[in-house]
Design a protein around this motif. Structure first.
Motif, PDB file in Angstrom:
ATOM      1  N   GLY A  81      33.059  23.561  17.426  1.00 33.89           N
ATOM      2  CA  GLY A  81      32.257  23.237  18.605  1.00 33.89           C
ATOM      3  C   GLY A  81      32.791  24.033  19.787  1.00 33.89           C
ATOM      4  O   GLY A  81      33.962  24.440  19.797  1.00 33.89           O
ATOM      5  N   SER A  82      31.925  24.267  20.785  1.00 29.41           N
ATOM      6  CA  SER A  82      32.442  25.001  21.946  1.00 29.41           C
ATOM      7  C   SER A  82      33.343  24.093  22.777  1.00 29.41           C
ATOM      8  O   SER A  82      34.154  24.563  23.571  1.00 29.41           O
ATOM      9  CB  SER A  82      31.316  25.620  22.773  1.00 29.41           C
ATOM     10  OG  SER A  82      30.455  24.652  23.270  1.00 29.41           O
ATOM     11  N   ASP A  83      33.220  22.784  22.589  1.00 33.34           N
ATOM     12  CA  ASP A  83      34.136  21.815  23.191  1.00 33.34           C
ATOM     13  C   ASP A  83      35.590  22.223  22.928  1.00 33.34           C
ATOM     14  O   ASP A  83      36.434  22.234  23.827  1.00 33.34           O
ATOM     15  CB  ASP A  83      33.847  20.464  22.509  1.00 33.34           C
ATOM     16  CG  ASP A  83      34.392  19.285  23.269  1.00 33.34           C
ATOM     17  OD1 ASP A  83      34.694  19.437  24.452  1.00 33.34           O
ATOM     18  OD2 ASP A  83      34.516  18.207  22.657  1.00 33.34           O
ATOM     19  N   LEU A  86      36.625  25.420  24.821  1.00 33.30           N
ATOM     20  CA  LEU A  86      36.995  25.203  26.229  1.00 33.30           C
ATOM     21  C   LEU A  86      38.445  24.724  26.311  1.00 33.30           C
ATOM     22  O   LEU A  86      39.228  25.182  27.150  1.00 33.30           O
ATOM     23  CB  LEU A  86      36.068  24.174  26.887  1.00 33.30           C
ATOM     24  CG  LEU A  86      34.558  24.428  26.790  1.00 33.30           C
ATOM     25  CD1 LEU A  86      33.780  23.365  27.550  1.00 33.30           C
ATOM     26  CD2 LEU A  86      34.197  25.807  27.266  1.00 33.30           C
ATOM     27  N   PHE A 107      29.565  20.234  33.486  1.00 36.01           N
ATOM     28  CA  PHE A 107      29.917  19.563  32.228  1.00 36.01           C
ATOM     29  C   PHE A 107      31.277  18.870  32.390  1.00 36.01           C
ATOM     30  O   PHE A 107      32.258  19.511  32.772  1.00 36.01           O
ATOM     31  CB  PHE A 107      29.958  20.617  31.120  1.00 36.01           C
ATOM     32  CG  PHE A 107      30.277  20.085  29.752  1.00 36.01           C
ATOM     33  CD1 PHE A 107      29.659  18.953  29.261  1.00 36.01           C
ATOM     34  CD2 PHE A 107      31.190  20.754  28.945  1.00 36.01           C
ATOM     35  CE1 PHE A 107      29.940  18.479  27.985  1.00 36.01           C
ATOM     36  CE2 PHE A 107      31.471  20.295  27.665  1.00 36.01           C
ATOM     37  CZ  PHE A 107      30.846  19.152  27.201  1.00 36.01           C
ATOM     38  N   VAL A 151      29.244  27.406  34.267  1.00 35.39           N
ATOM     39  CA  VAL A 151      28.348  27.000  33.185  1.00 35.39           C
ATOM     40  C   VAL A 151      26.983  27.607  33.503  1.00 35.39           C
ATOM     41  O   VAL A 151      26.417  27.346  34.559  1.00 35.39           O
ATOM     42  CB  VAL A 151      28.287  25.462  33.058  1.00 35.39           C
ATOM     43  CG1 VAL A 151      27.329  25.056  31.959  1.00 35.39           C
ATOM     44  CG2 VAL A 151      29.680  24.906  32.779  1.00 35.39           C
ATOM     45  N   ASN A 155      24.994  22.511  33.435  1.00 39.56           N
ATOM     46  CA  ASN A 155      24.642  21.154  33.034  1.00 39.56           C
ATOM     47  C   ASN A 155      25.325  20.223  34.027  1.00 39.56           C
ATOM     48  O   ASN A 155      26.543  20.282  34.156  1.00 39.56           O
ATOM     49  CB  ASN A 155      25.179  20.906  31.605  1.00 39.56           C
ATOM     50  CG  ASN A 155      25.021  19.468  31.163  1.00 39.56           C
ATOM     51  OD1 ASN A 155      24.273  18.706  31.767  1.00 39.56           O
ATOM     52  ND2 ASN A 155      25.729  19.087  30.109  1.00 39.56           N
ATOM     53  N   ASP A 183      30.293  29.649  30.353  1.00 37.22           N
ATOM     54  CA  ASP A 183      29.909  28.722  29.280  1.00 37.22           C
ATOM     55  C   ASP A 183      28.386  28.794  29.130  1.00 37.22           C
ATOM     56  O   ASP A 183      27.647  28.271  29.963  1.00 37.22           O
ATOM     57  CB  ASP A 183      30.390  27.328  29.699  1.00 37.22           C
ATOM     58  CG  ASP A 183      29.979  26.218  28.753  1.00 37.22           C
ATOM     59  OD1 ASP A 183      29.058  26.415  27.948  1.00 37.22           O
ATOM     60  OD2 ASP A 183      30.594  25.137  28.855  1.00 37.22           O
ATOM     61  N   ALA A 185      26.384  27.432  26.770  1.00 33.39           N
ATOM     62  CA  ALA A 185      25.945  26.474  25.733  1.00 33.39           C
ATOM     63  C   ALA A 185      24.416  26.427  25.648  1.00 33.39           C
ATOM     64  O   ALA A 185      23.856  26.186  24.579  1.00 33.39           O
ATOM     65  CB  ALA A 185      26.503  25.086  26.030  1.00 33.39           C
ATOM     66  N   TYR A 186      23.761  26.658  26.800  1.00 32.59           N
ATOM     67  CA  TYR A 186      22.294  26.506  26.827  1.00 32.59           C
ATOM     68  C   TYR A 186      21.561  27.833  26.771  1.00 32.59           C
ATOM     69  O   TYR A 186      20.417  27.926  27.201  1.00 32.59           O
ATOM     70  CB  TYR A 186      21.888  25.669  28.059  1.00 32.59           C
ATOM     71  CG  TYR A 186      22.476  24.284  27.940  1.00 32.59           C
ATOM     72  CD1 TYR A 186      21.882  23.343  27.112  1.00 32.59           C
ATOM     73  CD2 TYR A 186      23.669  23.945  28.573  1.00 32.59           C
ATOM     74  CE1 TYR A 186      22.446  22.094  26.939  1.00 32.59           C
ATOM     75  CE2 TYR A 186      24.242  22.699  28.403  1.00 32.59           C
ATOM     76  CZ  TYR A 186      23.624  21.783  27.572  1.00 32.59           C
ATOM     77  OH  TYR A 186      24.182  20.547  27.381  1.00 32.59           O
ATOM     78  N   THR A 209      27.290  28.024  21.644  1.00 32.07           N
ATOM     79  CA  THR A 209      27.379  26.946  20.663  1.00 32.07           C
ATOM     80  C   THR A 209      26.195  26.981  19.706  1.00 32.07           C
ATOM     81  O   THR A 209      25.119  27.464  20.061  1.00 32.07           O
ATOM     82  CB  THR A 209      27.428  25.580  21.380  1.00 32.07           C
ATOM     83  OG1 THR A 209      27.563  24.561  20.402  1.00 32.07           O
ATOM     84  CG2 THR A 209      26.182  25.304  22.197  1.00 32.07           C
ATOM     85  N   SER A 211      25.181  24.054  18.761  1.00 31.83           N
ATOM     86  CA  SER A 211      24.760  22.650  18.883  1.00 31.83           C
ATOM     87  C   SER A 211      23.398  22.465  19.536  1.00 31.83           C
ATOM     88  O   SER A 211      22.751  21.451  19.327  1.00 31.83           O
ATOM     89  CB  SER A 211      25.759  21.876  19.750  1.00 31.83           C
ATOM     90  OG  SER A 211      27.019  21.843  19.164  1.00 31.83           O
ATOM     91  N   LYS A 212      22.994  23.391  20.377  1.00 30.18           N
ATOM     92  CA  LYS A 212      21.807  23.150  21.214  1.00 30.18           C
ATOM     93  C   LYS A 212      20.580  23.784  20.572  1.00 30.18           C
ATOM     94  O   LYS A 212      19.966  23.182  19.726  1.00 30.18           O
ATOM     95  CB  LYS A 212      22.075  23.663  22.627  1.00 30.18           C
ATOM     96  CG  LYS A 212      23.367  23.117  23.246  1.00 30.18           C
ATOM     97  CD  LYS A 212      23.365  21.616  23.395  1.00 30.18           C
ATOM     98  CE  LYS A 212      24.662  21.119  24.015  1.00 30.18           C
ATOM     99  NZ  LYS A 212      24.764  19.670  24.075  1.00 30.18           N
ATOM    100  N   ARG A 220      29.478  20.969  14.236  1.00 24.21           N
ATOM    101  CA  ARG A 220      30.517  21.436  15.157  1.00 24.21           C
ATOM    102  C   ARG A 220      30.831  22.910  14.961  1.00 24.21           C
ATOM    103  O   ARG A 220      31.705  23.291  14.168  1.00 24.21           O
ATOM    104  CB  ARG A 220      31.828  20.604  15.029  1.00 24.21           C
ATOM    105  CG  ARG A 220      31.664  19.106  14.969  1.00 24.21           C
ATOM    106  CD  ARG A 220      30.903  18.561  16.166  1.00 24.21           C
ATOM    107  NE  ARG A 220      31.567  18.871  17.432  1.00 24.21           N
ATOM    108  CZ  ARG A 220      30.951  19.451  18.461  1.00 24.21           C
ATOM    109  NH1 ARG A 220      29.665  19.763  18.409  1.00 24.21           N
ATOM    110  NH2 ARG A 220      31.611  19.698  19.558  1.00 24.21           N
TER     111      ARG A 220
HETATM  112  C1  LIG Z   1      27.843  23.044  29.260  1.00 23.57           C
HETATM  113  C2  LIG Z   1      28.342  22.574  27.940  1.00 23.57           C
HETATM  114  N1  LIG Z   1      29.315  23.278  27.338  1.00 23.57           N
HETATM  115  C3  LIG Z   1      29.798  22.911  26.147  1.00 23.57           C
HETATM  116  C4  LIG Z   1      29.289  21.796  25.499  1.00 23.57           C
HETATM  117  C5  LIG Z   1      29.912  21.408  24.192  1.00 23.57           C
HETATM  118  O1  LIG Z   1      29.045  21.662  23.150  1.00 23.57           O
HETATM  119  P1  LIG Z   1      29.561  21.710  21.649  1.00 23.57           P
HETATM  120  O2  LIG Z   1      30.984  21.201  21.627  1.00 23.57           O
HETATM  121  O3  LIG Z   1      28.647  20.812  20.902  1.00 23.57           O
HETATM  122  O4  LIG Z   1      29.506  23.139  21.228  1.00 23.57           O
HETATM  123  C6  LIG Z   1      28.275  21.048  26.087  1.00 23.57           C
HETATM  124  C7  LIG Z   1      27.728  19.859  25.412  1.00 23.57           C
HETATM  125  O5  LIG Z   1      26.873  19.160  25.854  1.00 23.57           O
HETATM  126  C8  LIG Z   1      27.795  21.441  27.348  1.00 23.57           C
HETATM  127  O6  LIG Z   1      26.822  20.755  27.986  1.00 23.57           O
END
Ligand SMILES: Cc1ncc(COP(=O)(O)O)c(C=O)c1O
Length: 353
Positions: A81-83, A86, A107, A151, A155, A183, A185-186, A209, A211-212, A220
């Protein structure tokens, strides 16, 4: 007495609610409907006993993703995951006691990771016009700033940075020896990207990511893109088998399916346009977005409305502070899903007369 890091001991985490699968999930910016069934069937068919018994080998997906976005494989590492990306980036490039600079709101994991790692989270608020003043971000940098995190799109605000502003900021960060973390992610819901700047400046790291838009939040899978030197440092930190075999395989199948990414983005964008139109036609103030989520000001109290939605098996996010206080954020889905959400809104967002 055993040792515990004070930073870890004193951090208060709030983890997402469990049991969300039974609800229509519009609260955490996932794709509520997920991948097309035929793609899921392809994934299922690829699972064999030997596949599950073998340690993960990330290089094939890394190479595929590199050619998908047009960079060299040495410029990429994959994360859980990008979580996790970070966390690794903050851990690698920021010294305890030094500053990580972000705008606010953004975020929330930037704040949490700063707490956990003993970093000072310094923030620059959005203006009353709901815009970021890039000069205020630049002015907030000092020689104690180790990382500036943008970001893009942000977000929960949904807005993007222009390349001109980003360049100004990256140069200013370089003059303070700071890394700029972008970041994305979107990405895929907007054409805006700062990816090209990774090859122009040596202090830029970009994350994405699966995830989106790629609809794989459950497996993940995150991506870090930078120059080979910075990627090497992050690779040194990551656990040996960072991304699991199943996630790697899902990522490959998504990339290998012609037109899938465009199709997934298109469904969400159509849903987004539909719901924005409906809300505006019915007198709601809507916050424009280049992402898979939108925010609007309900006619009744937002936290009460969120509870009513939950009673109707729909999860939404309500804000209790910041520039979106009293607003609701929902992630988008297909037009069908947005219609279901909107029908419910019309039923329950009714001020008492
Ligand atoms: C801006 C941003 N970065 C990173 C993430 C983490 O995403 P993930 O860990 O699912 O890749 C999110 C998740 O909502 C996010 O909003």
């Amino acid at each position: 007495m055993y040792y515990v890091s004070d930073w870890i001991k004193n951090t208060e985490r709030i983890f997402p609610n469990q049991g969300r699968a039974e609800f229509l999930r519009l609260d955490m910016n996932e794709n509520p409907e997920g991948l097309p069934q035929d793609v899921v069937d392809t994934i299922k068919e690829a699972v064999t006993p030997e596949f599950l018994a073998t340690y993960p080998e990330p290089d094939r997906l890394r190479d595929k993703y590199a050619s998908f976005i047009g960079v060299h494989p040495d410029q990429i590492t994959l994360t859980n995951g990008s979580d996790n990306a970070l966390r690794y980036i903050l851990q690698t490039f920021a010294q305890p006691g030094h500053d990580v600079l972000t705008v606010t709101p953004t975020f929330e994991m930037y704040m949490v990771n700063c707490w956990l790692l003993g970093l000072n989270h310094k923030t620059v608020p959005y203006g009353v016009d709901h815009k970021v003043d890039i000069n205020a971000v630049i002015e907030a940098m000092t020689d104690d700033t180790d990382i500036v995190a943008l970001v893009n799109p942000n977000n929960p605000m949904g807005d993007c940075y222009s390349e001109t502003d980003a360049r100004k900021l990256i140069k200013a960060a370089a003059s303070h020896n700071a890394i700029v973390l972008v970041d994305e992610a979107y990405h895929y819901f907007t054409k805006n990207t700062l990816l090209g700047l990774v090859n122009e400046y040596d202090n830029v790291i970009l994350t994405r990511t699966f995830s989106k838009c790629f609809s794989l939040a459950g497996v993940r899978l995150g991506v870090v893109i930078s120059n080979p030197t910075l990627i090497h440092y992050i690779d040194n930190l990551r656990v040996t088998f960072e991304v699991n075999t199943f996630a790697l395989m899902c990522g490959e199948i998504v990339l290998d399916t012609p037109g899938l990414v465009e199709q997934l983005a298109q469904i969400q964008i159509e849903g987004r346009d539909f719901i924005v139109r409906q809300l505006e036609q019915h007198g709601y103030e809507v916050y424009p977005s280049e992402t898979n989520f939108i925010s609007f000001k309900p006619k009744t109290q937002s936290s009460t409305l969120a509870k009513k939605f939950e009673e109707h098996r729909i999860l939404v996010k309500s804000f209790s502070s910041g520039p979106l206080e009293g607003w609701i954020r929902i992630n988008t889905g297909s037009v069908k899903v947005m219609r279901q959400f909107f029908d419910c809104l019309c039923e329950i967002d009714v001020p008492e007369s």
